[in-house]
Design a protein around this motif. Sequence first.
Motif, PDB file in Angstrom:
ATOM      1  N   ARG A  24      30.454  -6.029 -32.272  1.00  0.00           N
ATOM      2  CA  ARG A  24      30.252  -7.344 -32.899  1.00  0.00           C
ATOM      3  C   ARG A  24      31.352  -7.657 -33.906  1.00  0.00           C
ATOM      4  NH1 ARG A  24      25.122 -10.142 -33.274  1.00  0.00           N
ATOM      5  NH2 ARG A  24      26.527 -11.507 -34.414  1.00  0.00           N
ATOM      6  N   GLN A  59      31.276  -9.688 -27.604  1.00  0.00           N
ATOM      7  CA  GLN A  59      30.337 -10.401 -26.710  1.00  0.00           C
ATOM      8  C   GLN A  59      30.956 -11.675 -26.134  1.00  0.00           C
ATOM      9  OE1 GLN A  59      30.044 -10.254 -29.977  1.00  0.00           O
ATOM     10  NE2 GLN A  59      29.292 -12.159 -30.859  1.00  0.00           N
ATOM     11  N   ARG A  60      32.066 -12.106 -26.738  1.00  0.00           N
ATOM     12  CA  ARG A  60      32.731 -13.327 -26.220  1.00  0.00           C
ATOM     13  C   ARG A  60      33.955 -12.998 -25.372  1.00  0.00           C
ATOM     14  NH1 ARG A  60      32.070 -16.043 -31.823  1.00  0.00           N
ATOM     15  NH2 ARG A  60      29.797 -16.029 -31.860  1.00  0.00           N
ATOM     16  N   HIS A 117      12.278 -17.051 -30.505  1.00  0.00           N
ATOM     17  CA  HIS A 117      13.623 -16.459 -30.539  1.00  0.00           C
ATOM     18  C   HIS A 117      14.675 -17.559 -30.753  1.00  0.00           C
ATOM     19  CE1 HIS A 117      16.329 -13.094 -28.635  1.00  0.00           C
ATOM     20  NE2 HIS A 117      16.781 -13.505 -29.785  1.00  0.00           N
ATOM     21  N   TYR A 140      22.417 -18.217 -36.833  1.00  0.00           N
ATOM     22  CA  TYR A 140      23.726 -18.747 -36.405  1.00  0.00           C
ATOM     23  C   TYR A 140      23.744 -20.264 -36.493  1.00  0.00           C
ATOM     24  CZ  TYR A 140      23.410 -14.237 -33.909  1.00  0.00           C
ATOM     25  OH  TYR A 140      23.225 -12.923 -33.568  1.00  0.00           O
ATOM     26  N   GLN A 191      26.474 -22.309 -34.900  1.00  0.00           N
ATOM     27  CA  GLN A 191      26.574 -22.540 -33.451  1.00  0.00           C
ATOM     28  C   GLN A 191      25.839 -23.816 -33.032  1.00  0.00           C
ATOM     29  OE1 GLN A 191      25.591 -19.146 -30.970  1.00  0.00           O
ATOM     30  NE2 GLN A 191      26.685 -17.712 -32.287  1.00  0.00           N
ATOM     31  N   GLY A 228      27.664 -15.049 -23.191  1.00  0.00           N
ATOM     32  CA  GLY A 228      28.267 -14.307 -24.295  1.00  0.00           C
ATOM     33  C   GLY A 228      27.263 -13.840 -25.325  1.00  0.00           C
ATOM     34  N   LYS A 229      26.064 -13.476 -24.877  1.00  0.00           N
ATOM     35  CA  LYS A 229      25.025 -13.020 -25.802  1.00  0.00           C
ATOM     36  C   LYS A 229      24.601 -11.591 -25.446  1.00  0.00           C
ATOM     37  CE  LYS A 229      24.346 -17.107 -27.810  1.00  0.00           C
ATOM     38  NZ  LYS A 229      25.692 -17.624 -27.487  1.00  0.00           N
ATOM     39  N   ILE A 230      24.158 -10.881 -26.442  1.00  0.00           N
ATOM     40  CA  ILE A 230      23.637  -9.518 -26.289  1.00  0.00           C
ATOM     41  C   ILE A 230      22.109  -9.640 -26.234  1.00  0.00           C
ATOM     42  CG2 ILE A 230      23.525  -7.255 -27.414  1.00  0.00           C
ATOM     43  CD1 ILE A 230      26.095  -8.221 -28.986  1.00  0.00           C
ATOM     44  N   PRO A 231      21.458  -8.994 -25.267  1.00  0.00           N
ATOM     45  CA  PRO A 231      21.874  -7.883 -24.411  1.00  0.00           C
ATOM     46  C   PRO A 231      22.245  -8.318 -22.992  1.00  0.00           C
ATOM     47  CG  PRO A 231      19.497  -8.079 -24.319  1.00  0.00           C
ATOM     48  CD  PRO A 231      19.994  -9.208 -25.182  1.00  0.00           C
ATOM     49  N   ASN A 242      20.450  -5.585 -32.659  1.00  0.00           N
ATOM     50  CA  ASN A 242      20.522  -6.851 -31.929  1.00  0.00           C
ATOM     51  C   ASN A 242      19.358  -6.911 -30.932  1.00  0.00           C
ATOM     52  OD1 ASN A 242      23.821  -8.246 -31.762  1.00  0.00           O
ATOM     53  ND2 ASN A 242      23.017  -6.959 -33.374  1.00  0.00           N
ATOM     54  N   ALA A 243      19.278  -8.003 -30.182  1.00  0.00           N
ATOM     55  CA  ALA A 243      18.152  -8.173 -29.260  1.00  0.00           C
ATOM     56  C   ALA A 243      18.086  -7.041 -28.227  1.00  0.00           C
ATOM     57  CB  ALA A 243      18.248  -9.531 -28.575  1.00  0.00           C
ATOM     58  N   GLU A 283      19.488 -12.307 -20.749  1.00  0.00           N
ATOM     59  CA  GLU A 283      18.288 -12.937 -21.325  1.00  0.00           C
ATOM     60  C   GLU A 283      17.204 -11.864 -21.527  1.00  0.00           C
ATOM     61  OE1 GLU A 283      17.418 -16.017 -22.664  1.00  0.00           O
ATOM     62  OE2 GLU A 283      19.575 -16.246 -22.625  1.00  0.00           O
ATOM     63  N   THR A 284      16.893 -11.653 -22.788  1.00  0.00           N
ATOM     64  CA  THR A 284      15.940 -10.616 -23.179  1.00  0.00           C
ATOM     65  C   THR A 284      14.632 -10.721 -22.384  1.00  0.00           C
ATOM     66  OG1 THR A 284      16.915 -10.668 -25.370  1.00  0.00           O
ATOM     67  CG2 THR A 284      14.724  -9.661 -25.176  1.00  0.00           C
ATOM     68  N   TYR A 316       8.769  -7.454 -28.003  1.00  0.00           N
ATOM     69  CA  TYR A 316       9.583  -8.635 -28.314  1.00  0.00           C
ATOM     70  C   TYR A 316       9.198  -9.172 -29.704  1.00  0.00           C
ATOM     71  CZ  TYR A 316      12.483 -12.583 -26.571  1.00  0.00           C
ATOM     72  OH  TYR A 316      13.485 -13.501 -26.343  1.00  0.00           O
ATOM     73  N   ARG A 320      17.289 -17.818 -33.843  1.00  0.00           N
ATOM     74  CA  ARG A 320      18.747 -17.914 -33.673  1.00  0.00           C
ATOM     75  C   ARG A 320      19.341 -19.019 -34.553  1.00  0.00           C
ATOM     76  NH1 ARG A 320      22.252 -16.280 -30.256  1.00  0.00           N
ATOM     77  NH2 ARG A 320      23.101 -18.397 -30.256  1.00  0.00           N
TER      78      ARG A 320
HETATM   79  N1  LIG Z   1      18.575 -16.059 -25.428  1.00  0.00           N
HETATM   80  C1  LIG Z   1      19.255 -14.792 -25.630  1.00  0.00           C
HETATM   81  C2  LIG Z   1      19.608 -14.664 -27.082  1.00  0.00           C
HETATM   82  C3  LIG Z   1      20.257 -13.344 -27.413  1.00  0.00           C
HETATM   83  C4  LIG Z   1      20.932 -13.351 -28.768  1.00  0.00           C
HETATM   84  O1  LIG Z   1      20.730 -14.252 -29.584  1.00  0.00           O
HETATM   85  N2  LIG Z   1      21.708 -12.306 -29.017  1.00  0.00           N
HETATM   86  C5  LIG Z   1      22.440 -12.221 -30.246  1.00  0.00           C
HETATM   87  C6  LIG Z   1      22.314 -10.847 -30.850  1.00  0.00           C
HETATM   88  S1  LIG Z   1      20.652 -10.518 -31.406  1.00  0.00           S
HETATM   89  C7  LIG Z   1      23.895 -12.486 -29.988  1.00  0.00           C
HETATM   90  O2  LIG Z   1      24.394 -12.228 -28.918  1.00  0.00           O
HETATM   91  N3  LIG Z   1      24.569 -12.980 -31.016  1.00  0.00           N
HETATM   92  C8  LIG Z   1      25.976 -13.212 -31.006  1.00  0.00           C
HETATM   93  C9  LIG Z   1      26.334 -14.628 -30.752  1.00  0.00           C
HETATM   94  O3  LIG Z   1      25.442 -15.499 -30.657  1.00  0.00           O
HETATM   95  O4  LIG Z   1      27.525 -14.867 -30.673  1.00  0.00           O
HETATM   96  C10 LIG Z   1      18.368 -13.655 -25.184  1.00  0.00           C
HETATM   97  O5  LIG Z   1      17.147 -13.797 -25.232  1.00  0.00           O
HETATM   98  O6  LIG Z   1      18.888 -12.608 -24.753  1.00  0.00           O
END
Ligand SMILES: N[C@@H](CCC(=O)N[C@@H](CS)C(=O)NCC(=O)O)C(=O)O
Length: 232
Positions: free
Chosen positions: A36, A41-42, A106, A114, A117, A53-56, A13-14, A67-68, A164, A110
């Motif tokens: 996951r 994450q939620r 990025h 996804y 979403q 609710g996003k990783i990391p 993951n990110a 936010e990465t 990145y 996404r």
């Molecule tokens: N804008 C966020 C995006 C992070 C992202 O997309 N993470 C993904 C994993 S690579 C995630 O959490 N996916 C699960 C989801 O969207 O529910 C960042 O830069 O950290």
Amino acid sequence: MTDTLRLHYAPDNASLIIRLALEELGLPYETVLVDRSKNAQRSDNYRALNPAGKIPVLETPDGAIFETGAILLWLGDRHQKLLPPPESEQRGDFLKWMFYASNTVHANLRMTFYPEQYVAADHRTALRVGARQNLISSLDMLERLANEGHPWFAGPQVSVLDLYVVAMLRWMALYPANDTDWFDLKRWPHLLHLTECCEARESASALCRAEGMAPKPFSKPAPPNPPEGSAI
Ligand SMILES: N[C@@H](CCC(=O)N[C@@H](CS)C(=O)NCC(=O)O)C(=O)O
């Protein structure tokens, strides 16, 4: 608050980008798996760290950062490595491409991972097609940038922007599984070279060991076989 750096991660993951930066900086850190397969994450506990609710997430002595791009800038600035410092005349150029990587490349990626979403079921294929066209033009731009000789991208010293971009190139080659024919890294030779330089570094070896990735994780990626957790 924590005195330790604690990376909330899932394999491939990110969070892998943050792991690479931590390894490059030689910093001690702990990892906490985000499961996951259970959409952890939620969960309320995770959203207390990252309401999106996003990783990391990186827990730091200054609080939890998400936010990465923000985490990369915080780490690089704090340790004065992997990026031009705030007073550098290169800072503006570097920043604009960091934000472009985050809020355009990025973000488009996404949408291909996804689409559910973003749009209703009958629009998902169209969204993927459109997002990929945008990704191709972004890669053309990054290819030109890599050839311009900037010290903060594809230069002699690794940068957070390098880390990145190579991670995103990995994901383009792998995800979604069986739907990556649009992507052929050989079309962008300077970016291919960047992936080869980054994966020759010790930080990439540490990543491969920790997250079950085969050698050449960026130039010739294979699906991971992680010791814990799952990528999706
Ligand atoms: N804008 C966020 C995006 C992070 C992202 O997309 N993470 C993904 C994993 S690579 C995630 O959490 N996916 C699960 C989801 O969207 O529910 C960042 O830069 O950290």
